[in-house]
Design an enzyme around this catalytic site. Sequence first.
Site: not given
Length: 464
Positions: A101, A104, A159
């Site tokens: 993640s 991101k 997340s």
Amino acid sequence: MPALKKIALTVTSAALLSGFVLSPAAAADKDKSDDKQPKPPGIMSSLGGERLSMSGTQVNLGPGVPVLPKELTGRSWIVADAENGDVLAAHNSHWRLPPASTLKMLFADTVLPALQPTTTHKVTESELAGVGEGSSLVGIKEDHTYTVHDLWLGVFLRSGNDAVHVLSEMYGGVPETVTAMQKHAEELQALDTVVISPDGYDAPRQVSSAYDLTLIARSGMQKKDFREYAATASADFPGEKKKGKKRESFEIQNTNRLITGDIGVDPYQGIAGVKNGYTTQAGNTFTGVAERNGKVLLVTVMHPSADESHAVYKEAAQLLDWGFAASGKVTPIGELVPPKSVDTGTGAATGGKGAAPAAGADQGSGGQAEAAHASAANGSSGVGIALAIVGGLLVLLAGGVFLVNRRWPLPGLTRRVPAASDDPTGTAGTTEPDATADPAEPAASTDSASSASSASSASSADKS
């Protein structure tokens, strides 16, 4: 004494003098274990400096320079000065690994400028159809309306892959978003990065590197709204709407343990973001930025040992401590390069996709100040209020001009995260349990009434 015996005696004596001797069986087991561990490629990118292409730990130790922390287990890591771009130390920093993640950050840096935070959107079933099984979720429901600001809180704090997919559809669709992310990575010179999914969920060929993630974080932190979301410790998120009743909300907390703390992990003094990740392939990944005594550092750690809980945060904190102690004493081994669209001679943005968001960084998305105040009113902790609201130590140069190649400014970056003892709201250092050793990206509940509690439970499947 025969020559071979003399050599054996010399080796054994040296081992005894060093105070460390492995039995033949233990040495054999260690060799087998080492053989199973992935090895960095023999040739890596030299972007940022020749030393960064070399495998193993790279640092210039000398008089007055503290030694690096012992027993660092991350397959790849980097410590850099966020302001001038100096790389203070690195370990396999161009090794291409699954990012989880932390990818991101690139998603946000690409998409944030295109969507107004006050825009509302009604979620459809098809927008959630592509979310990977076992993903971390914030708990978005179809046929429910959310603001873009709500969705970004879901991305940064929980997340939430569900939030990523909805925002991707608002941007033009997942394929279009992936294409834009890849193009923006190239603009930032994050050339180790291959984007397959916008949320970092494990996918074949999807990789990044500690060097690239640090470049991406540095770019993202130029944007006011990015800084605000990345530093938010907790916020209220819209829950399920029930007929005849007022829509309730539930609290979500940032899964970045250096902001919120956890059992065995204290909030890091001076932390200001940015993003953590976990998947079964990537292990734990983390990029963080922190300020101390006017110095701002970036650190990225990828895939440390799974034997110790929260190793990624502990090693990141140790590297930050080392970086602050070594800053001004250690000779850099390389640098974080500026984006392609920045003229390294004048420091001015020269145009091209990706240049405009950076040059207009502190203008950000329209309505972001209102969104920040709305976040505060809805229960965000004092730690999580917009970093840009606070007068920063770093100043954006007038007219969007950047002084690069020794200083690429990060405006209003810093805000100290208080310890629990001096936090008047009582929210800093709040902990939440993990069901597993360290995914740190728990899935949200499917019911708004229980989301606040069950969101802290993580499955052992992919999280990003």
